[in-house]
Write an enzyme that holds these catalytic residues in place. Structure first.
Site, PDB file in Angstrom:
ATOM      1  N   GLY A   4      33.437   9.814  41.385  1.00 26.59           N
ATOM      2  CA  GLY A   4      34.188   8.963  42.314  1.00 26.59           C
ATOM      3  C   GLY A   4      34.550   9.706  43.579  1.00 26.59           C
ATOM      4  CG  ASP A  58      31.050   7.448  44.534  1.00 24.80           C
ATOM      5  OD1 ASP A  58      32.218   7.832  44.648  1.00 24.80           O
ATOM      6  OD2 ASP A  58      30.705   6.254  44.639  1.00 24.80           O
ATOM      7  CE1 TYR A  62      42.723   0.626  36.439  1.00 25.75           C
ATOM      8  CE2 TYR A  62      45.068   0.413  35.978  1.00 25.75           C
ATOM      9  CZ  TYR A  62      44.023   1.056  36.621  1.00 25.75           C
ATOM     10  OH  TYR A  62      44.282   2.133  37.429  1.00 25.75           O
ATOM     11  CB  ILE A  95      42.072  10.146  44.241  1.00 27.79           C
ATOM     12  CG1 ILE A  95      43.329   9.282  44.416  1.00 27.79           C
ATOM     13  CG2 ILE A  95      42.426  11.456  43.532  1.00 27.79           C
ATOM     14  CD1 ILE A  95      43.874   8.714  43.117  1.00 27.79           C
TER      15      ILE A  95
END
Length: 243
Positions: A8, A32, A145, A13
């Site tokens: 990511g 990513d 989530y 972040i």
């Protein structure tokens, strides 16, 4: 030489962490789904995870599992990216980890809203994609989530114990709301009123660089006696709410 994998890594972040680590002189390998990363892979796809792991060369001195998707995504994708992917990727990369390496997973304070008993969460982690798909058929995105981030926390504890004989540390960072590109998704899934209330209590939302600095510290030798913990980086929200 220090060589760290960041997933990511192209936004939020992950991008902030990548910049910080490189400024410290580390070699950073980025993963990513966005073109421009060293390794482009969709972490919701098991085959893509396996292919990515095969292309990553060792030794790695650190892994930062930052990639994640919000509760607006389909439940199957949420569980796949947030829980199944880091566990599987880490397992495949274990032979390429240097002894004494450090691993950090970005979880969320929202993980504590999942009230599943730990054995049930462990069954999700151990069951991988098959277990995640079965659960995804029974929950909505918000619950998926919460489950996924509880899974990240439990996985960190499991991995810390499993990798301890090699001196490999595994810790979790749990942010509160952060000003990233997916904050609007969280407003839609969690509720803008709730996020506004959190910001009113702490004074603002967090910034990507502030979360990244916590991850950076846990990857460093400065935290060498820290293992198997969850570090909440929420601006004191939980303490202020309790007070």
């Amino acid at each position: 030489m220090s060589r760290i994998l960041v997933t990511g890594a192209m936004s939020g972040i992950g991008a902030a962490l990548t910049a910080q680590l490189r400024s410290d002189g580390h070699t950073v390998l980025t993963l990513d789904r966005t073109p421009g990363a060293d390794i482009v892979a969709d972490l919701s796809d098991i085959a893509a995870i396996d292919s990515a792991a095969a292309r990553i060369e060792g030794p790695l001195t650190g892994i930062a599992h930052v990639a994640g998707v919000p509760g607006t995504a389909p439940p199957a994708v949420i569980l796949a990216v947030n829980t199944v992917a880091p566990a599987r990727l880490n397992h495949l990369l274990e032979p390429k980890l240097a002894d004494g390496a450090a691993i950090v997973i970005v979880a969320s304070v929202t993980g504590h809203r999942c009230l599943w008993p730990e054995p049930q969460v462990r069954a999700l982690i151990e069951g991988g994609a098959q277990a995640a798909n079965a659960i995804a058929a029974t929950v909505d995105g918000v619950e998926a989530y919460q489950i996924s981030k509880r899974g990240a926390l439990v996985w960190a504890s499991m991995a810390a114990a499993a990798l301890h004989p090699r001196g490999i540390r595994v810790n979790a960072v749990s942010p509160g709301p952060v000003e990233t590109p997916i904050l609007r998704d969280f407003e839609a899934s969690i509720g803008k009123d709730r996020l506004d209330a959190a910001a009113a209590l702490t004074g603002r939302h967090g910034r990507p660089d502030e979360i990244a600095e916590a991850v950076r510290w846990l990857l460093s030798r400065a935290s060498r006696w820290v293992n198997g913990i969850e570090l909440k980086v929420d601006g004191g929200y939980h303490a202020l709410r309790s007070a």
